[in-house]
Design an enzyme around this catalytic site. Structure first.
Site, PDB file in Angstrom:
ATOM      1  N   ASP A   1      -8.758   0.433   2.283  1.00  0.00           N
ATOM      2  CA  ASP A   1      -7.756   0.007   3.253  1.00  0.00           C
ATOM      3  C   ASP A   1      -8.237   0.408   4.643  1.00  0.00           C
ATOM      4  O   ASP A   1      -7.817   1.421   5.199  1.00  0.00           O
ATOM      5  CB  ASP A   1      -6.405   0.650   2.922  1.00  0.00           C
TER       6      ASP A   1
ATOM      7  N   ASP B   1       0.845  -1.196   0.000  1.00  0.00           N
ATOM      8  CA  ASP B   1       0.000   0.000   0.000  1.00  0.00           C
ATOM      9  C   ASP B   1       0.877   1.241   0.000  1.00  0.00           C
ATOM     10  O   ASP B   1       1.829   1.333   0.788  1.00  0.00           O
ATOM     11  CB  ASP B   1      -0.919  -0.004   1.221  1.00  0.00           C
TER      12      ASP B   1
ATOM     13  N   THR C   1      -8.709  -5.734   4.193  1.00  0.00           N
ATOM     14  CA  THR C   1      -8.743  -4.785   3.085  1.00  0.00           C
ATOM     15  C   THR C   1      -9.817  -5.265   2.134  1.00  0.00           C
ATOM     16  O   THR C   1      -9.864  -6.450   1.786  1.00  0.00           O
ATOM     17  CB  THR C   1      -7.387  -4.716   2.363  1.00  0.00           C
TER      18      THR C   1
ATOM     19  N   HIS D   1      -4.490  13.933   0.767  1.00  0.00           N
ATOM     20  CA  HIS D   1      -4.717  13.183   2.004  1.00  0.00           C
ATOM     21  C   HIS D   1      -3.523  13.342   2.932  1.00  0.00           C
ATOM     22  O   HIS D   1      -3.681  13.613   4.131  1.00  0.00           O
ATOM     23  CB  HIS D   1      -4.945  11.706   1.679  1.00  0.00           C
TER      24      HIS D   1
ATOM     25  N   GLU E   1      -9.217   4.285  -2.091  1.00  0.00           N
ATOM     26  CA  GLU E   1      -8.018   4.078  -2.892  1.00  0.00           C
ATOM     27  C   GLU E   1      -8.354   3.357  -4.193  1.00  0.00           C
ATOM     28  O   GLU E   1      -9.427   2.759  -4.337  1.00  0.00           O
ATOM     29  CB  GLU E   1      -6.993   3.225  -2.124  1.00  0.00           C
TER      30      GLU E   1
ATOM     31  N   ARG F   1      -7.545   3.901  13.485  1.00  0.00           N
ATOM     32  CA  ARG F   1      -6.677   5.059  13.688  1.00  0.00           C
ATOM     33  C   ARG F   1      -6.073   5.105  15.090  1.00  0.00           C
ATOM     34  O   ARG F   1      -4.932   5.574  15.260  1.00  0.00           O
ATOM     35  CB  ARG F   1      -7.469   6.349  13.435  1.00  0.00           C
TER      36      ARG F   1
ATOM     37  N   GLU G   1     -10.591   4.066   3.859  1.00  0.00           N
ATOM     38  CA  GLU G   1      -9.697   4.842   2.999  1.00  0.00           C
ATOM     39  C   GLU G   1     -10.058   4.572   1.544  1.00  0.00           C
ATOM     40  O   GLU G   1     -10.109   3.412   1.115  1.00  0.00           O
ATOM     41  CB  GLU G   1      -8.229   4.487   3.249  1.00  0.00           C
TER      42      GLU G   1
ATOM     43  N   GLU H   1     -10.098  12.782   7.942  1.00  0.00           N
ATOM     44  CA  GLU H   1     -10.076  14.134   7.386  1.00  0.00           C
ATOM     45  C   GLU H   1     -11.419  14.829   7.566  1.00  0.00           C
ATOM     46  O   GLU H   1     -11.477  16.007   7.946  1.00  0.00           O
ATOM     47  CB  GLU H   1      -9.735  14.074   5.898  1.00  0.00           C
TER      48      GLU H   1
ATOM     49  N   GLN I   1      -3.355   2.489  15.192  1.00  0.00           N
ATOM     50  CA  GLN I   1      -2.262   2.966  14.337  1.00  0.00           C
ATOM     51  C   GLN I   1      -1.429   4.043  15.036  1.00  0.00           C
ATOM     52  O   GLN I   1      -0.196   4.033  14.967  1.00  0.00           O
ATOM     53  CB  GLN I   1      -2.831   3.501  13.031  1.00  0.00           C
TER      54      GLN I   1
ATOM     55  N   LYS J   1      -3.974  -2.006  10.201  1.00  0.00           N
ATOM     56  CA  LYS J   1      -4.439  -2.122   8.827  1.00  0.00           C
ATOM     57  C   LYS J   1      -4.485  -3.570   8.329  1.00  0.00           C
ATOM     58  O   LYS J   1      -5.051  -3.828   7.268  1.00  0.00           O
ATOM     59  CB  LYS J   1      -3.541  -1.298   7.896  1.00  0.00           C
TER      60      LYS J   1
END
Length: 429
Positions: free
Chosen positions: A235, A129, A259, A136, A203, A239, A201, A376, A242, A255
């Site tokens: 993904d 990834d 996925t 972002h 992607e 948070r 996420e 975000e 992480q 993560k």
């Protein structure tokens, strides 16, 4: 780069009536996947309108070189075909599905997609990834480093990490909320339990076709020939887990739990009409190092795709309410092209293999309305969003369903879609 040919002709229609005007799978698309009809086994197929064409049943009608790669429950061998052979297969399928003369031989091998189960299109040996969505990276960086959101290496090197291939799942498979260590700033020591800040996420996924030998690089001028196609990729990210674990080695359990990808391989050939120039770098940004620069890639290395994320809560579904759109934006908001990502991945001599999957990194816009994650949208949890039914969210709750979509649009061309990339959040075990 793949060329535009008769398979992209906007005037071409299919004798499969549902394909004509289909939002995702008109005859100009012809994506490949692995499916099983009700009560049947896994096999290769092509999406056409509301149907799936069983390729194993019509191999005698296909070019011999390609037909031999379509017998098993994965598309790795087909992805590894030389581009000329993939083009020939696409042209033949387009002919079979547009010319009424072939209808009698082909129609018995069509299945109603609604009655079929979709699987991963390939046996994924490796998944990596990247972090190529500059807006972002900037949006998130400003939450922690307002005066210096991007680290010094960002504009020189495509940033990436090695993910977990075993937990990649196709659209529709639920996501179990992960457990892990969490340590908010207001707590002195970490605790173990369900993630409180689960996020998505937005992607794109890059499917590797022809690989490279261990120790050999992939030159930027030929990197596009190593890309079999694309998909949507979510993904999922815990948070809070992480934030505690990522220093100094980066993402791990935050993560690796799952996925989600859209199950159809949207081929590089199908996307030929939607190739656009890579956006120019802002004044003052460094030029890519020579091993990452190719003029042809700069002129046609980006994709004209409109991306969207929608959310449906359990309460919304129970009340028959429509999903709410969380963001919309273009796929061109990537700082690095797919070819640059592939070239950098192999530049150390790392061997890529057919069916390997690469994520681009979260694709966002510089301003609200197109943010590719709740991190975000909610400003790290400081600004909850209110949904039309009065519910609020900072991060995902159990029962929430997130769906990613992508549509390729270009003047003079028939639009094509990627299909859904969708999953519901289940409580932690």
């Amino acid at each position: 780069m793949s060329a535009i040919d008769e398979t992209h002709d906007p005037a071409r229609i299919s004798w499969v009536a549902s394909a004509n005007g289909h939002s995702d799978f008109p005859i100009q698309n012809l994506p490949f996947g692995i499916f099983a009809p009700k009560g049947g086994h896994r096999r290769a197929g092509v999406a056409i309108g509301n149907h799936i064409l069983d390729l194993a049943e019509i191999t005698e009608l296909l070019p011999a070189a390609a037909a031999s790669t379509l017998q098993g429950p994965a598309l790795n061998a087909m992805m590894a075909l030389p581009r000329a052979d993939r083009v020939g297969l696409r042209q033949r399928l387009s002919e079979l599905l547009s010319d009424e003369a072939h209808r009698g031989a082909v129609e018995p091998s069509l299945y109603d997609a609604a009655t079929c189960t979709l699987y991963l299109p390939a046996s994924i040996g490796d998944y990596s990834d990247f972090y190529a969505g500059i807006h972002h990276a900037d949006n998130v960086g400003r939450q922690f480093r307002p005066d210096n959101p991007l680290l010094p290496n960002y504009k020189y090197v495509p940033i990436g990490y090695h993910g977990r291939a075993s937990s990649v799942r196709p659209s529709g498979i639920e996501v179990r909320r992960p457990n892990g260590q969490r340590k908010p700033l207001h707590e002195d020591v970490p605790s173990f339990g369900p993630s409180r800040r689960l996020d998505y996420e937005l992607e794109l996924g890059i499917w590797i076709g022809r690989g490279n030998a261990l120790g050999e690089a992939i030159p930027i001028g030929t990197a596009a020939d190593h890309i079999a196609g694309f998909c949507l990729l979510n993904d999922w990210s815990a948070r809070d887990i992480q934030a505690w674990e990522y220093q100094p080695l980066g993402p791990f359990l935050a993560k690796s739990f799952q996925t989600t990808i859209s199950p159809w391989l949207i081929t590089a050939e199908a996307l030929a009409p939607f190739r656009i120039p890579q956006p120019a770098r802002p004044a003052g940004d460094p030029a890519p190092l020579p091993y990452l620069f190719d003029e042809a890639d700069q002129q046609a290395g980006a994709l004209a795709l409109d991306l969207e994320v929608t959310l449906s809560t359990a309460a919304m579904r129970a009340n028959g309410e429509q999903p709410v759109s969380l963001s919309r934006g273009p796929a061109s908001n990537l700082y690095w092209t797919a070819a640059q990502i592939v070239t950098h991945h192999a530049s150390s001599g790392c061997n890529l293999q057919p069916g390997d999957l690469i994520g681009t990194g979260t694709i966002s816009t510089p301003k609200p309305g197109g943010y590719g994650s709740l991190l975000e949208i909610s400003q790290g949890g400081k600004a909850p969003i209110t949904l039309p039914n009065g519910e609020t969210r900072t991060f995902l709750e159990d029962g929430d369903e997130v769906t990613l979509r992508a549509i390729g649009r270009a003047e003079g061309s028939v639009s094509i879609g990627f299909g859904e990339c969708r999953a519901v959040i289940l409580p932690a075990s």
